[in-house]
Design an enzyme around this catalytic site. Structure first.
Site, PDB file in Angstrom:
ATOM      1  N   ARG A   1       6.564 -39.534 -25.119  1.00  0.00           N
ATOM      2  CA  ARG A   1       5.184 -39.631 -25.323  1.00  0.00           C
ATOM      3  C   ARG A   1       4.026 -39.012 -26.020  1.00  0.00           C
ATOM      4  NH1 ARG A   1       2.526 -44.162 -22.180  1.00  0.00           N
ATOM      5  NH2 ARG A   1       0.558 -43.294 -21.859  1.00  0.00           N
TER       6      ARG A   1
ATOM      7  N   HIS B   1      28.910 -21.355 -20.126  1.00  0.00           N
ATOM      8  CA  HIS B   1      27.964 -20.059 -21.251  1.00  0.00           C
ATOM      9  C   HIS B   1      28.028 -20.516 -22.602  1.00  0.00           C
ATOM     10  CE1 HIS B   1      27.200 -15.818 -23.049  1.00  0.00           C
ATOM     11  NE2 HIS B   1      27.695 -15.707 -21.980  1.00  0.00           N
TER      12      HIS B   1
ATOM     13  N   THR C   1      25.720  -8.788 -28.472  1.00  0.00           N
ATOM     14  CA  THR C   1      26.223  -9.272 -26.776  1.00  0.00           C
ATOM     15  C   THR C   1      24.751 -11.331 -27.148  1.00  0.00           C
ATOM     16  OG1 THR C   1      25.696  -8.842 -24.689  1.00  0.00           O
ATOM     17  CG2 THR C   1      23.815  -8.153 -26.042  1.00  0.00           C
TER      18      THR C   1
ATOM     19  N   THR D   1     -27.869 -27.372 -18.689  1.00  0.00           N
ATOM     20  CA  THR D   1     -27.155 -26.278 -17.855  1.00  0.00           C
ATOM     21  C   THR D   1     -26.857 -26.707 -16.654  1.00  0.00           C
ATOM     22  OG1 THR D   1     -29.549 -24.918 -17.365  1.00  0.00           O
ATOM     23  CG2 THR D   1     -27.901 -24.538 -19.250  1.00  0.00           C
ATOM     24  N   HIS D   2     -25.827 -26.411 -15.993  1.00  0.00           N
ATOM     25  CA  HIS D   2     -26.120 -27.330 -14.346  1.00  0.00           C
ATOM     26  C   HIS D   2     -25.923 -29.312 -14.477  1.00  0.00           C
ATOM     27  CE1 HIS D   2     -26.256 -23.232 -12.506  1.00  0.00           C
ATOM     28  NE2 HIS D   2     -26.678 -23.217 -13.851  1.00  0.00           N
TER      29      HIS D   2
ATOM     30  N   SER E   1      -7.287 -52.729 -16.576  1.00  0.00           N
ATOM     31  CA  SER E   1      -6.746 -53.723 -16.378  1.00  0.00           C
ATOM     32  C   SER E   1      -7.571 -55.235 -15.486  1.00  0.00           C
ATOM     33  CB  SER E   1      -5.222 -53.959 -15.930  1.00  0.00           C
ATOM     34  OG  SER E   1      -5.638 -53.389 -14.839  1.00  0.00           O
TER      35      SER E   1
ATOM     36  N   LYS F   1     -15.058 -52.178 -19.664  1.00  0.00           N
ATOM     37  CA  LYS F   1     -14.795 -50.719 -19.849  1.00  0.00           C
ATOM     38  C   LYS F   1     -13.887 -50.378 -21.097  1.00  0.00           C
ATOM     39  CE  LYS F   1     -15.009 -48.830 -16.669  1.00  0.00           C
ATOM     40  NZ  LYS F   1     -14.082 -47.781 -15.840  1.00  0.00           N
TER      41      LYS F   1
ATOM     42  N   GLU G   1      -9.396 -37.755 -21.076  1.00  0.00           N
ATOM     43  CA  GLU G   1      -8.919 -37.448 -20.525  1.00  0.00           C
ATOM     44  C   GLU G   1      -7.135 -37.216 -20.428  1.00  0.00           C
ATOM     45  OE1 GLU G   1     -11.494 -40.504 -17.765  1.00  0.00           O
ATOM     46  OE2 GLU G   1      -9.787 -41.515 -18.011  1.00  0.00           O
TER      47      GLU G   1
ATOM     48  N   GLU H   1      12.451 -20.155 -19.827  1.00  0.00           N
ATOM     49  CA  GLU H   1      12.089 -20.433 -21.065  1.00  0.00           C
ATOM     50  C   GLU H   1      12.763 -21.448 -21.691  1.00  0.00           C
ATOM     51  OE1 GLU H   1      11.683 -15.282 -21.713  1.00  0.00           O
ATOM     52  OE2 GLU H   1      12.946 -16.583 -22.678  1.00  0.00           O
ATOM     53  N   ARG H   2      13.469 -21.605 -21.486  1.00  0.00           N
ATOM     54  CA  ARG H   2      14.169 -23.234 -22.215  1.00  0.00           C
ATOM     55  C   ARG H   2      13.287 -24.280 -21.561  1.00  0.00           C
ATOM     56  NH1 ARG H   2      20.044 -22.716 -22.406  1.00  0.00           N
ATOM     57  NH2 ARG H   2      21.103 -21.746 -21.539  1.00  0.00           N
TER      58      ARG H   2
END
Length: 435
Positions: free
Chosen positions: A4, A68, A94, A141-142, A264, A269, A276, A310-311
């Site tokens: 997706r 491996h 290696t 602001t705020h 729905s 709406k 989002e 990391e994979r």
């Protein structure tokens, strides 16, 4: 990563098959350079160059036995090359020599895809900032009315942030485009340093000056961090769109396609679903930063605690960032901007958005700052609905001692502010290169 959120071009970079292709690219470059410096017979190097390939299903089958992945990969390539040349595949290497160098190649390929996505959003923001450089709206602001700006200035700020994030990302990538062929514990026990330099030159990488058994992971953490910073910038833009689309504000709204449904249960709406979506994806991408930082702290010369992380985080981080950049392109391109509502909201405060300018003018005319501040504050706080700050000022004898009626009216000029900000936006856009 879910299909997706995966765009095709970026998804193709991070397939398992492409990872093995990059590993094969490293192995072939190593064999080529080993043949050139006579570490292996030159005819063997040529055979490896010509015949080295793999069938991914064979690698996956081998891995079930070897447990491996690199060994399974090497066995498959050696089989395809055939003996006696196959014995020289992965000669003196290696696993991390191949894996880390291949990861650098994957990062480079993924970065070229991301460059196009950065460019597309930059161009979209640039065009919209130019289009709306005179569209007056209220700076807040705020969450409260502050001073007049234009929607173009707002977008120009996001454009500049995006450009900083792009530059930061590619600086991080440059730091990560390193290879290593220094072998176990990085001590060049089986291969000479000059081979590493030659191979990295062939691959278009820099050689890691001092590796352990792996390329130090601070390089990789910086890449993930830069992607997370980019995602946070995209979320800041997404949150702005979400706030401005609130029913009570109504200044912008995301595009709404024919047949689209917002709810729905509630047919009326129109929701900022894309914005989002970007907020959610940004949260996920930022969560990878802590894992990337923890990957730096490996035991001694290496362990493999970073490998499983990391994979997941590298493909996901690039895929998410690519998707979010392009999702924001859709949002900004199709954004409905209600300039009339922006002006109405700006004027809804009865002119209090000019309070800072009035304060400065009164001080310049000689009124003590504290007195001027308290006076304007008192009038502003007590404005009734429909009343104008300008009208109240024109009735105030203390104000009229310092400012004439004409001077007061001039300070409430939206046209003057619009021209000033429009010029500011024009200058900002000159600094950004878009294609």
């Amino acid at each position: 990563m879910l299909e997706r959120y995966t765009r095709k071009e970026m998804g193709c970079v991070w397939t398992q098959e492409n990872k093995f292709r990059k590993m094969l690219e490293v192995e072939k470059a190593v064999a080529q350079c080993q043949g050139e410096i006579k570490l292996i017979p030159s005819d063997v190097a040529q055979i490896i160059q010509k015949k080295a390939h793999f069938q991914i299903e064979n690698i996956l089958k081998n891995e079930k036995k070897t447990r491996h992945d690199v060994t399974a990969f090497v066995q498959e390539v050696a089989t395809q090359v055939g003996e006696p040349a196959g014995a020289y595949v992965h000669f003196g290497l290696t696993s991390s020599d191949v894996l880390d160098s291949a990861l650098a190649l994957l990062i480079r390929e993924a970065s070229s895809v991301l460059k196009k996505s950065f460019g597309c959003l930059k161009k979209t923001l640039w065009e919209q900032a130019k289009k709306y450089k005179e569209a007056l709206c209220c700076g807040r602001t705020h969450g409260r009315l502050a001073e007049p700006i234009t929607f173009g200035l707002k977008l120009a700020g996001f454009l500049m942030e995006l450009e900083r994030n792009e530059q930061r990302f590619f600086r991080a990538v440059q730091q990560a485009l390193v290879g290593k062929l220094s072998g176990a514990v990085g001590a060049y026990g089986t291969l000479p340093p000059e081979l590493e330099q030659k191979v990295c030159t062939v691959l278009g990488l820099s050689a890691e000056p001092v590796a352990t058994q792996v390329v130090p992971r601070d390089r990789h953490a910086e890449v993930i961090l830069s992607l997370a910073l980019t995602a946070s910038g995209l979320e800041r833009l997404a949150v702005e769109i979400r706030h401005l689309q609130r029913s009570e504000v109504g200044e912008v709204s995301e595009g709404f396609a024919p047949g689209q449904m917002g709810s729905s249960a509630m047919p009326h709406k129109k929701n900022p679903i894309y914005s989002e979506n970007v907020t959610g994806l940004s949260r996920l991408l930022r969560s990878y930063v802590s894992s990337a930082l923890e990957n730096i702290v490996l035991w001694h010369e290496r362990d493999i605690s970073h490998s499983s992380v990391e994979r997941e985080i590298f493909p996901s981080a690039f895929i998410l960032c690519d998707f979010a950049l392009n999702r924001m392109v859709e949002v900004i391109q199709d954004l409905h901007v209600d300039e009339k509502r922006m002006l109405e909201n700006l004027q809804s405060g009865g002119g209090v958005v000019f309070s800072s300018l009035l304060l400065t003018c009164l001080v310049q005319k000689g009124m003590p700052r504290s007195s001027a501040y308290k006076l304007i504050q008192s009038i502003s706080f007590n404005l009734r609905r429909g009343e104008s700050l300008q009208d109240r000022l024109l009735e105030n004898t203390d104000i009229l001692k310092y400012l004439s009626p004409d001077e007061i009216k001039q300070k409430f000029s939206l046209e003057k502010r619009k021209k000033q900000i429009s010029l500011q936006v024009t200058e900002v856009l000159k600094r950004v290169q878009v294609q």
